[in-house]
Design a protein around this motif. Sequence first.
Motif, mmCIF file in Angstrom:
data_model
loop_
_atom_site.group_PDB
_atom_site.id
_atom_site.type_symbol
_atom_site.label_atom_id
_atom_site.label_comp_id
_atom_site.label_asym_id
_atom_site.label_seq_id
_atom_site.Cartn_x
_atom_site.Cartn_y
_atom_site.Cartn_z
ATOM 1 N N LYS A 186 11.642 3.974 -0.879
ATOM 2 C CA LYS A 186 12.351 4.068 -2.138
ATOM 3 C C LYS A 186 12.738 5.523 -2.344
ATOM 4 N N ARG A 187 14.025 5.781 -2.451
ATOM 5 C CA ARG A 187 14.528 7.137 -2.627
ATOM 6 C C ARG A 187 14.731 7.428 -4.108
ATOM 7 N N ILE A 188 14.303 8.621 -4.522
ATOM 8 C CA ILE A 188 14.493 9.087 -5.884
ATOM 9 C C ILE A 188 15.369 10.331 -5.793
ATOM 10 N N GLN A 211 7.122 5.828 0.172
ATOM 11 C CA GLN A 211 7.039 4.766 1.168
ATOM 12 C C GLN A 211 5.855 3.861 0.883
ATOM 13 N N TYR A 212 6.094 2.577 1.093
ATOM 14 C CA TYR A 212 5.068 1.555 0.953
ATOM 15 C C TYR A 212 5.011 0.750 2.241
ATOM 16 N N ARG A 213 3.835 0.201 2.548
ATOM 17 C CA ARG A 213 3.700 -0.697 3.692
ATOM 18 C C ARG A 213 3.126 -2.014 3.199
ATOM 19 N N CYS A 214 3.734 -3.101 3.615
ATOM 20 C CA CYS A 214 3.242 -4.421 3.262
ATOM 21 C C CYS A 214 2.050 -4.729 4.172
ATOM 22 N N GLU A 215 0.921 -5.018 3.584
ATOM 23 C CA GLU A 215 -0.286 -5.307 4.354
ATOM 24 C C GLU A 215 -0.206 -6.655 5.061
ATOM 25 N N ASP A 216 0.656 -7.535 4.589
ATOM 26 C CA ASP A 216 0.739 -8.870 5.177
ATOM 27 C C ASP A 216 1.623 -8.904 6.425
ATOM 28 N N CYS A 217 2.790 -8.247 6.380
ATOM 29 C CA CYS A 217 3.717 -8.331 7.516
ATOM 30 C C CYS A 217 3.931 -6.990 8.217
ATOM 31 N N GLY A 218 3.487 -5.863 7.621
ATOM 32 C CA GLY A 218 3.572 -4.558 8.267
ATOM 33 C C GLY A 218 4.875 -3.803 8.059
ATOM 34 N N VAL A 231 0.866 -1.176 0.000
ATOM 35 C CA VAL A 231 0.000 0.000 0.000
ATOM 36 C C VAL A 231 0.903 1.227 0.000
ATOM 37 N N LEU A 232 0.641 2.174 -0.898
ATOM 38 C CA LEU A 232 1.400 3.419 -0.965
ATOM 39 C C LEU A 232 1.004 4.303 0.206
ATOM 40 N N LEU A 233 1.994 4.740 0.982
ATOM 41 C CA LEU A 233 1.738 5.622 2.119
ATOM 42 C C LEU A 233 1.759 7.069 1.645
ATOM 43 N N PRO A 234 0.939 7.940 2.251
ATOM 44 C CA PRO A 234 0.926 9.341 1.830
ATOM 45 C C PRO A 234 2.253 10.024 2.132
#
Length: 79
Positions: free
Chosen positions: A76-78, A64-71, A10-13
């Motif tokens: 990812k830096r650009i 930033q992303y969060r894995c819904e399965d493990c948290g 899930v993409l975090l704001p």
Amino acid sequence: MTLCPHQNLVLLPAQGRRVRCRHCHLTIDPEELGDSHCPECYEVQGVKRNDFERIEESQKTVTQYRCEDCGITIKKRIY
């Protein structure tokens, strides 16, 4: 180490403007703070402190992303 394949992301704001308490170093969004005192200083020490410094946004963009399965949070830096 986790065995999770991180397939349910899930993409975090993005974080916008932030301020930091000069005493406890809590970082918080100014809108969340409002015209109030530092909630961390008040909760831990019982002192209402209003001494904050602005945190400058860096030149780097971080997604930033969060894995819904493990948290886990994945950054990812650009440049």
